[in-house]
Design a protein around this motif. Structure first.
Motif, PDB file in Angstrom:
ATOM      1  N   LEU A  29      38.566  22.684 -24.591  1.00 17.93           N
ATOM      2  CA  LEU A  29      38.759  24.042 -24.008  1.00 17.93           C
ATOM      3  C   LEU A  29      39.573  24.443 -22.901  1.00 17.93           C
ATOM      4  O   LEU A  29      40.197  25.436 -22.970  1.00 17.93           O
ATOM      5  CB  LEU A  29      36.666  23.858 -24.234  1.00 17.93           C
ATOM      6  N   THR A  30      39.835  22.961 -22.118  1.00 16.45           N
ATOM      7  CA  THR A  30      40.692  23.272 -20.693  1.00 16.45           C
ATOM      8  C   THR A  30      41.823  24.182 -21.400  1.00 16.45           C
ATOM      9  O   THR A  30      42.759  24.314 -20.997  1.00 16.45           O
ATOM     10  CB  THR A  30      40.584  21.862 -19.745  1.00 16.45           C
ATOM     11  N   GLU A  31      42.076  22.480 -22.646  1.00 21.11           N
ATOM     12  CA  GLU A  31      43.947  23.172 -23.228  1.00 21.11           C
ATOM     13  C   GLU A  31      43.967  24.251 -23.550  1.00 21.11           C
ATOM     14  O   GLU A  31      45.508  25.246 -23.723  1.00 21.11           O
ATOM     15  CB  GLU A  31      44.315  21.467 -23.877  1.00 21.11           C
ATOM     16  N   ALA A  32      42.746  24.632 -24.957  1.00 23.57           N
ATOM     17  CA  ALA A  32      42.970  26.040 -24.969  1.00 23.57           C
ATOM     18  C   ALA A  32      43.136  27.057 -24.078  1.00 23.57           C
ATOM     19  O   ALA A  32      44.291  28.006 -24.019  1.00 23.57           O
ATOM     20  CB  ALA A  32      42.240  25.487 -25.944  1.00 23.57           C
ATOM     21  N   SER A  33      42.545  27.161 -23.111  1.00 25.68           N
ATOM     22  CA  SER A  33      42.472  28.362 -22.530  1.00 25.68           C
ATOM     23  C   SER A  33      43.786  28.185 -21.093  1.00 25.68           C
ATOM     24  O   SER A  33      43.944  29.112 -21.237  1.00 25.68           O
ATOM     25  CB  SER A  33      41.401  27.519 -21.044  1.00 25.68           C
ATOM     26  N   HIS A  91      41.373  33.316 -18.760  1.00 24.63           N
ATOM     27  CA  HIS A  91      42.544  33.678 -18.450  1.00 24.63           C
ATOM     28  C   HIS A  91      42.035  35.474 -18.529  1.00 24.63           C
ATOM     29  O   HIS A  91      41.350  35.576 -19.160  1.00 24.63           O
ATOM     30  CB  HIS A  91      43.504  33.783 -18.616  1.00 24.63           C
ATOM     31  N   SER A  92      42.714  36.269 -17.228  1.00 23.60           N
ATOM     32  CA  SER A  92      42.264  37.601 -17.458  1.00 23.60           C
ATOM     33  C   SER A  92      44.015  38.268 -16.519  1.00 23.60           C
ATOM     34  O   SER A  92      44.276  37.207 -15.890  1.00 23.60           O
ATOM     35  CB  SER A  92      41.011  38.226 -16.675  1.00 23.60           C
ATOM     36  N   PRO A  93      44.172  39.619 -15.990  1.00 27.68           N
ATOM     37  CA  PRO A  93      45.144  40.091 -15.864  1.00 27.68           C
ATOM     38  C   PRO A  93      44.575  39.933 -14.258  1.00 27.68           C
ATOM     39  O   PRO A  93      45.352  39.579 -13.139  1.00 27.68           O
ATOM     40  CB  PRO A  93      45.471  42.015 -16.002  1.00 27.68           C
ATOM     41  N   HIS A 104      47.802  36.676 -23.269  1.00 31.43           N
ATOM     42  CA  HIS A 104      48.657  36.455 -24.074  1.00 31.43           C
ATOM     43  C   HIS A 104      47.598  35.636 -24.699  1.00 31.43           C
ATOM     44  O   HIS A 104      46.980  34.668 -25.048  1.00 31.43           O
ATOM     45  CB  HIS A 104      49.382  35.106 -23.703  1.00 31.43           C
ATOM     46  N   TRP A 105      46.434  36.542 -25.327  1.00 29.35           N
ATOM     47  CA  TRP A 105      45.518  35.308 -25.961  1.00 29.35           C
ATOM     48  C   TRP A 105      45.364  35.260 -27.212  1.00 29.35           C
ATOM     49  O   TRP A 105      46.433  35.938 -27.814  1.00 29.35           O
ATOM     50  CB  TRP A 105      43.534  36.671 -25.934  1.00 29.35           C
ATOM     51  N   PHE A 106      45.169  34.237 -27.904  1.00 33.12           N
ATOM     52  CA  PHE A 106      44.786  34.173 -29.275  1.00 33.12           C
ATOM     53  C   PHE A 106      44.976  34.997 -30.191  1.00 33.12           C
ATOM     54  O   PHE A 106      45.500  35.042 -31.309  1.00 33.12           O
ATOM     55  CB  PHE A 106      43.677  32.689 -29.802  1.00 33.12           C
ATOM     56  N   ILE A 107      43.382  36.328 -29.890  1.00 32.23           N
ATOM     57  CA  ILE A 107      43.443  37.591 -30.918  1.00 32.23           C
ATOM     58  C   ILE A 107      44.675  37.748 -31.344  1.00 32.23           C
ATOM     59  O   ILE A 107      44.547  38.635 -32.460  1.00 32.23           O
ATOM     60  CB  ILE A 107      42.348  37.947 -30.674  1.00 32.23           C
ATOM     61  N   PHE A 108      45.312  37.919 -30.292  1.00 32.34           N
ATOM     62  CA  PHE A 108      46.342  38.772 -31.058  1.00 32.34           C
ATOM     63  C   PHE A 108      48.154  37.677 -31.959  1.00 32.34           C
ATOM     64  O   PHE A 108      49.059  38.353 -31.682  1.00 32.34           O
ATOM     65  CB  PHE A 108      46.949  39.278 -29.477  1.00 32.34           C
ATOM     66  N   GLN A 109      47.902  36.834 -31.660  1.00 33.09           N
ATOM     67  CA  GLN A 109      48.845  36.193 -31.603  1.00 33.09           C
ATOM     68  C   GLN A 109      49.105  36.121 -33.302  1.00 33.09           C
ATOM     69  O   GLN A 109      50.048  35.943 -33.880  1.00 33.09           O
ATOM     70  CB  GLN A 109      48.761  34.495 -32.031  1.00 33.09           C
ATOM     71  N   ALA A 144      34.995  33.109 -26.379  1.00 36.21           N
ATOM     72  CA  ALA A 144      36.467  33.860 -25.223  1.00 36.21           C
ATOM     73  C   ALA A 144      36.693  32.464 -24.896  1.00 36.21           C
ATOM     74  O   ALA A 144      38.086  33.075 -25.056  1.00 36.21           O
ATOM     75  CB  ALA A 144      34.885  33.294 -24.194  1.00 36.21           C
ATOM     76  N   VAL A 145      36.701  31.194 -24.899  1.00 33.86           N
ATOM     77  CA  VAL A 145      37.808  30.597 -25.311  1.00 33.86           C
ATOM     78  C   VAL A 145      39.220  30.225 -26.394  1.00 33.86           C
ATOM     79  O   VAL A 145      40.292  30.642 -26.191  1.00 33.86           O
ATOM     80  CB  VAL A 145      37.431  29.213 -25.002  1.00 33.86           C
ATOM     81  N   PHE A 146      38.175  30.977 -26.934  1.00 34.82           N
ATOM     82  CA  PHE A 146      39.225  30.114 -28.134  1.00 34.82           C
ATOM     83  C   PHE A 146      39.820  31.591 -28.637  1.00 34.82           C
ATOM     84  O   PHE A 146      40.990  31.442 -29.866  1.00 34.82           O
ATOM     85  CB  PHE A 146      39.140  29.520 -29.365  1.00 34.82           C
TER      86      PHE A 146
END
Lengths: 370, 204
Positions: A200-204, A292-294, A214-219, A284-286
């Motif tokens: 989870l640390t690396e994914a964040s 991360h946020s602005p 740069h969230w995964f949900i937009f990938q 939230a993490v994945f």
């Protein structure tokens, strides 16, 4: 780093170093290790209790406002903030009752097992880049494994109570969780494919670009359906409405916890809120950038090791998790409960194939465009 | 359960567990404590499984065995295997066993001491026989020669799908599981004849 290096098991270097500093000369290392592990467990218990306390208050407020009421207003002064505290004291003072026909050892063990499993899962959750219990390689996998352990505890509670309501609740729990574990795990393959790690640390950390967005949900376009499947399966996994069939108060009294009272009963409650928090945090993490946020992106690079940055990160992740918890509460007070056959057909006939389709689509997308 | 042997059995288990923990702490420190704990979980769980007369209790005690084995994998640096062990055996298989066993009546048949002792003697004999065959012929790898545990998902994936690696067993297992799944659905499928009400004629 292996999962069971000494530092990791003892709750991070900080605690064991601190203990090693104050311990008298000649203290065996395993004693320091055990002491540090004990301190880490204490921290975990405090964290879970705080999350549960706040969530119970939030649930009361959310349900009240959905039903045009105020909810708790008096205890503690401001909007009844101390209501849960008062309830906790009340639960501690209650008589400890074990039914005569119950299987006593299993009856006592079940709540502890349920709560212990959620502690095990929370170990792998990093709140900030330098603020975690253990940086586990297999983080996500570990969380899924330990949250499946709670099922055994619930089944144990239901069987040991020796009551028909409890047994029905336990049967439903077993059937429901086995059905929804598959879509829960498979839907997480989609962000896993982008992250390339279970940690989870690396994914964040991988989602820090684009000013913290740069969230995964937009990938890729398969992320959003995967997240919706994940969220529905997480609701079923945490026994929340509309999937709260194991307790189903209008049919089964209180399902698997019918015979429990006092602090044992509150263990089940704490587990439920801790699991909601954990599942929202995993989401939230994945999917939503982890910590991360602005806001965290505004820190210059040299400030990222400071305490303020860590606190902002932790605050960001906790805020995102509680948004998820709030949505879960919102759904509970809005949707009617499903029937058990509807739950089953939804899990097996719709969510599982859809999750598999998402994985296939995301795999093709990642091969072509990434 | 008013069984005279119940208390001595659990007291013995507790003493052996404490002994294992102490032995671990004195011989290998924290890792030794962990090893002692996981060994006690594995062996204790399986002993309770054969000891308990209630079949549901036996099933629950299997959880100790499975988690203990997972812990031993963990100590060997096989993190993925350890977590998979918990996820699949405890979360999946044990839940299914319990699902089936919970509906069976509690079996409180007399436990015959002769049968327990006979089983124990057979088990010890088997362990001694295998031990005598294996001892001296196998060199055990120690932790310092084991490879670093992999941190990346894709390394595990490559291990499975590499033609030099495990691609054939992996695909074979996947196919068997798919066939089993389809077959289970086919058997459990509601047939058209089941849907008609058997009492419909009576009522008419």
């Amino acid at each position: 780093m292996s999962l069971l290096t000494l530092e990791a098991a003892a709750g991070g270097n900080a605690i064991s170093e601190l203990l090693g500093g104050i311990a008298p000369e000649g203290t065996p290392t395993w004693a320091i290790w055990l002491g540090a592990a004990g301190a880490a467990v204490g921290l975990l218990v405090a964290f879970v209790s705080l999350v549960a306390m706040f969530s119970v208050w939030l649930e009361r407020k959310v349900s009240a406002h959905i039903q045009c009421r105020y909810g708790p207003m008096y205890v503690g002064g401001w909007h009844g903030w101390a209501q849960t505290l008062a309830d906790g004291v009340k639960l501690l003072l209650k008589e400890d009752m074990i039914p005569l026909g119950a299987d006593k050892p299993l009856f006592v063990l079940a709540p502890a097992l349920v709560l212990g499993a959620i502690f095990g899962a929370l170990v792998a959750l990093p709140l900030a880049p330098g603020f975690f219990f253990a940086d586990v390689n297999m983080g996500l996998f570990l969380i899924l494994a330990f949250s499946s352990l709670t099922t055994i505890g619930v089944v144990m509670a239901g069987w040991a109570s020796n009551s028909k309501w409890s047994l029905y609740g336990a049967m439903r729990e077993a059937a429901q969780v086995v059905a929804y574990e598959v879509p829960l795990g498979v839907s997480l393959f989609v962000p896993l494919m982008v992250a390339g790690t279970f940690s989870l640390t690396e994914a964040s950390a991988a989602q820090s670009g684009w000013f913290g967005m740069h969230w995964f949900i937009f990938q890729n376009p398969f992320m959003l359906p995967a997240f919706i499947i994940f969220f529905i399966a997480a609701l079923a996994e945490t026994k929340r409405a509309p999937f709260d069939l194991p307790e189903a108060e209008s049919e089964l009294v209180a399902g698997f916890m019918t015979e429990y009272s006092g602090i044992r009963w509150s263990f089940f409650f704490m587990e439920e809120y801790a699991a909601m928090f954990l599942m929202s945090a995993v989401g939230a993490v994945f999917f939503f950038g982890g910590y991360h946020s602005p806001l965290t992106a505004m820190f210059p690079d040299e400030a990222t090791s400071g305490l303020l940055y860590q606190l902002v990160c932790a605050g960001t992740l906790i805020f995102k998790s509680f948004v998820g918890v709030f949505v879960m509460m919102w759904l509970r007070w809005t949707l009617p409960r499903l029937r058990i056959d509807q739950v089953m057909s939804m899990g097996y006939k719709y969510l599982t194939p859809l999750a598999l389709a998402c994985v296939l689509g995301a795999a093709i997308w990642e091969t072509i465009f990434a | 359960m008013d069984d005279k042997l119940q208390k001595p059995f659990y007291a013995l288990l507790g003493v052996v567990t404490l002994g294992l923990l102490g032995w671990g702490a004195s011989s290998a420190g924290a890792q030794g404590v962990a090893f002692g704990l996981f060994t006690a979980l594995t062996l204790g769980g399986s002993l309770i499984c054969v000891w308990e007369r209630s079949v549901v209790r036996s099933a629950f005690s299997l959880m100790g065995t499975f988690t203990g084995v997972a812990g031993l994998f963990l100590l060997l640096g096989a993190d993925f295997l350890a977590v998979a062990q918990i996820l699949i055996y405890v979360g999946g298989i044990l839940a299914l066993i319990l699902f089936g066993v919970m509906l069976s009546p509690p079996d409180l048949a007399e436990r015959k001491l002769s049968r327990v002792l006979g089983g124990l003697a057979l088990m010890l004999g088997a362990v001694a026989w295998v031990g005598s065959k294996v001892a001296g012929t196998v060199t055990w790898a120690t932790a310092d020669v084991l490879p670093e545990p992999s941190t990346k998902v894709d390394e595990i994936g490559v291990g499975f799908l590499d033609p030099e690696g495990y691609v054939v067993p992996f695909e074979l297992a996947a196919m068997i599981l798919t066939v089993a799944l389809v077959a289970a659905v086919y058997i459990a499928r509601r047939k058209a004849s089941d849907l008609t009400d058997p009492r419909a004629e009576e009522r008419a």
